[in-house]
Design a protein around this motif. Sequence first.
Motif, PDB file in Angstrom:
ATOM      1  N   TYR A  37       0.897  -1.103  -0.136  1.00  9.80           N
ATOM      2  CA  TYR A  37      -0.054  -0.090  -0.076  1.00  9.80           C
ATOM      3  C   TYR A  37       0.668   1.203  -0.055  1.00  9.80           C
ATOM      4  CZ  TYR A  37      -4.352  -2.826   1.111  1.00  9.80           C
ATOM      5  OH  TYR A  37      -5.478  -3.404   1.010  1.00  9.80           O
ATOM      6  N   ASN A  38       2.117   1.292   0.976  1.00 15.86           N
ATOM      7  CA  ASN A  38       2.867   2.501   0.889  1.00 15.86           C
ATOM      8  C   ASN A  38       3.423   2.808  -0.594  1.00 15.86           C
ATOM      9  OD1 ASN A  38       2.566   2.845   3.477  1.00 15.86           O
ATOM     10  ND2 ASN A  38       4.572   1.673   3.909  1.00 15.86           N
ATOM     11  N   LYS A  39       3.762   1.658  -1.253  1.00 19.52           N
ATOM     12  CA  LYS A  39       4.327   1.822  -2.634  1.00 19.52           C
ATOM     13  C   LYS A  39       3.557   2.280  -3.677  1.00 19.52           C
ATOM     14  CE  LYS A  39       8.005  -0.868  -2.680  1.00 19.52           C
ATOM     15  NZ  LYS A  39       7.982  -2.586  -3.040  1.00 19.52           N
ATOM     16  N   HIS A  40       2.165   1.700  -3.408  1.00 15.03           N
ATOM     17  CA  HIS A  40       1.473   1.778  -4.645  1.00 15.03           C
ATOM     18  C   HIS A  40       0.203   2.914  -4.567  1.00 15.03           C
ATOM     19  CE1 HIS A  40       3.295  -2.105  -5.661  1.00 15.03           C
ATOM     20  NE2 HIS A  40       3.186  -1.688  -6.654  1.00 15.03           N
ATOM     21  N   LEU A  41       0.080   3.271  -3.176  1.00 15.23           N
ATOM     22  CA  LEU A  41      -1.103   4.210  -3.091  1.00 15.23           C
ATOM     23  C   LEU A  41      -0.376   5.492  -2.766  1.00 15.23           C
ATOM     24  CD1 LEU A  41      -3.627   2.491  -0.754  1.00 15.23           C
ATOM     25  CD2 LEU A  41      -3.729   2.783  -3.268  1.00 15.23           C
ATOM     26  N   GLN A  42       0.467   5.620  -1.964  1.00 18.74           N
ATOM     27  CA  GLN A  42       1.339   6.932  -1.360  1.00 18.74           C
ATOM     28  C   GLN A  42      -0.045   8.017  -0.991  1.00 18.74           C
ATOM     29  OE1 GLN A  42       4.052   8.214  -4.573  1.00 18.74           O
ATOM     30  NE2 GLN A  42       5.340   6.182  -4.053  1.00 18.74           N
TER      31      GLN A  42
ATOM     32  N   ASP B  60      -5.290  -9.374  -5.122  1.00 21.54           N
ATOM     33  CA  ASP B  60      -5.995  -8.846  -4.377  1.00 21.54           C
ATOM     34  C   ASP B  60      -5.760  -7.365  -3.997  1.00 21.54           C
ATOM     35  OD1 ASP B  60      -7.788 -10.905  -3.841  1.00 21.54           O
ATOM     36  OD2 ASP B  60      -7.134 -11.472  -2.019  1.00 21.54           O
ATOM     37  N   LEU B  61      -4.463  -7.207  -3.725  1.00 20.79           N
ATOM     38  CA  LEU B  61      -3.746  -5.895  -3.647  1.00 20.79           C
ATOM     39  C   LEU B  61      -3.971  -5.065  -4.790  1.00 20.79           C
ATOM     40  CD1 LEU B  61      -0.849  -7.075  -0.970  1.00 20.79           C
ATOM     41  CD2 LEU B  61      -2.681  -5.575  -0.788  1.00 20.79           C
ATOM     42  N   GLU B  62      -3.441  -5.849  -5.854  1.00 22.98           N
ATOM     43  CA  GLU B  62      -3.250  -4.915  -7.172  1.00 22.98           C
ATOM     44  C   GLU B  62      -4.948  -4.417  -7.333  1.00 22.98           C
ATOM     45  OE1 GLU B  62      -1.330  -7.097 -10.159  1.00 22.98           O
ATOM     46  OE2 GLU B  62      -2.410  -5.943 -11.636  1.00 22.98           O
ATOM     47  N   HIS B  63      -5.887  -5.107  -7.162  1.00 26.60           N
ATOM     48  CA  HIS B  63      -7.242  -4.665  -7.327  1.00 26.60           C
ATOM     49  C   HIS B  63      -7.692  -3.734  -6.484  1.00 26.60           C
ATOM     50  CE1 HIS B  63     -11.473  -5.007  -8.059  1.00 26.60           C
ATOM     51  NE2 HIS B  63     -11.747  -5.411  -7.029  1.00 26.60           N
ATOM     52  N   ILE B  64      -7.397  -3.751  -5.151  1.00 25.69           N
ATOM     53  CA  ILE B  64      -7.653  -2.681  -4.434  1.00 25.69           C
ATOM     54  C   ILE B  64      -7.017  -1.276  -4.728  1.00 25.69           C
ATOM     55  CG2 ILE B  64      -7.399  -1.806  -2.089  1.00 25.69           C
ATOM     56  CD1 ILE B  64      -7.495  -4.931  -0.986  1.00 25.69           C
TER      57      ILE B  64
ATOM     58  N   GLN C 273      -5.567  -0.483  -7.665  1.00 28.73           N
ATOM     59  CA  GLN C 273      -6.192  -0.020  -8.901  1.00 28.73           C
ATOM     60  C   GLN C 273      -7.641   0.840  -8.688  1.00 28.73           C
ATOM     61  OE1 GLN C 273      -6.334  -3.009 -11.955  1.00 28.73           O
ATOM     62  NE2 GLN C 273      -4.015  -2.524 -12.428  1.00 28.73           N
ATOM     63  N   THR C 274      -8.395   0.289  -7.879  1.00 28.46           N
ATOM     64  CA  THR C 274      -9.895   0.809  -7.693  1.00 28.46           C
ATOM     65  C   THR C 274      -9.634   1.997  -6.884  1.00 28.46           C
ATOM     66  OG1 THR C 274     -10.541  -1.654  -7.309  1.00 28.46           O
ATOM     67  CG2 THR C 274     -12.045   0.252  -7.008  1.00 28.46           C
ATOM     68  N   ILE C 275      -8.762   1.946  -5.883  1.00 25.74           N
ATOM     69  CA  ILE C 275      -8.363   3.424  -5.185  1.00 25.74           C
ATOM     70  C   ILE C 275      -7.808   4.344  -6.313  1.00 25.74           C
ATOM     71  CG2 ILE C 275      -7.130   4.613  -3.390  1.00 25.74           C
ATOM     72  CD1 ILE C 275      -7.447   1.932  -1.816  1.00 25.74           C
ATOM     73  N   ARG C 276      -6.893   4.285  -6.731  1.00 28.11           N
ATOM     74  CA  ARG C 276      -6.311   5.241  -7.725  1.00 28.11           C
ATOM     75  C   ARG C 276      -7.411   5.891  -8.842  1.00 28.11           C
ATOM     76  NH1 ARG C 276      -1.592   1.909  -7.576  1.00 28.11           N
ATOM     77  NH2 ARG C 276      -2.250   1.106  -9.746  1.00 28.11           N
TER      78      ARG C 276
END
Length: 353
Positions: free
Chosen positions: A259-264, A343-347, A349-352
Amino acid sequence: MEIKRIPICQPSLDGNEVEYVNQALYDTQIGSQGDFLQQFERSFSDYIGVKHSITTTSGTTALHLAMVALGIKRGDEVICPSFTMISPLLAVIYTGARPVLVDADDTFCIEPRGIERKITKRTKAILAVHIYGHPCDMDAIRDIARIHNLFVIEDAAEAHGSLYKGFKCGSLSDISCFSFYANKIITTGEGGMVCTNDDDVAKHTRSLKNLCFGHTNRYIHEGIGYNYRMTNIQAALGLAQLERIDHYVYQRRHVADYYNKHLQLPHQPEREWAVSCNWYYGILVPNKLQLAEKLSRAGIETRQFFTGMHRQPCFRFRGRYPMTDRLTKDGLLLPTGNLTDSDLEHICQTIRS
Ligand SMILES: *Cc1c(COP(=O)(O)O)cnc(C)c1O
């Protein structure tokens, strides 16, 4: 198309759970005495790095026992965080003592600098809650406690396996409490533990959780006790879970890294002296209800942050707790336990999007 549902939290029972629980049943050790209870308590003490661990029926009853064992009573005050799950405050109130609130800092935990102003002649203890797995600044809290001759109690119900300066949460105070509710790092379905290094406190806690039965004559009770006994079946589950705890903590830290890396997005930071078990990963977003709705439509479950204790209709607290209010207003918890990378990728991507 059927969408995959991603729950906010899901226990994994992928070790010796079934075997141990069956063993307890085969041995007819289903009550509150048995080998698994002893093994679970001993292994938990080894893991946390304390002398005594005492099983209870829940994290809430563990906290209640801790208060009574330390002699907290009507007329006393206990410093508590305003940003917390309600159980630690209830435990104070059950004894007739009064909780006194201190706001959170940017780690979401109690702000040590806010504590000293709230100390009075009646203050007996500081209750530190390691929020979402991040340890409180225990050296700062213990320094204040030493100067003012106060007990320190840790609520580590969200922090199994978290480290403060290399030491396990739950080993850093006079008495500490854990929960094994189904959504915690390890679970017994319902359950809790009290930990301490003090022989007398441990003995008193053991007596209190078992109706204060007498030593010479069992039916001459030594005080006002409680029935807060865990069963051997629950302990069998707990022991199997404890064997896997390092793996569960590793998994959650991997989720947080991802999450740290992909959401920021703004989130609970990890101080340089802390290793969090990341019970939950929380983000701070201005339009969180919209985001939660959108994620829910994509099958992703989220949860709100705690509402401050000064906002509870069942309590009446004065004062302002702006950090707590901000966390309640903007905070959203994302799925954290038992997730695959897809799952993490899906979450993310949806947030971004
Ligand atoms: C879960 C929790 C508790 C209570 O544990 P139960 O086993 O549900 O009674 C207490 N304190 C904190 C911080 C918790 O998250």
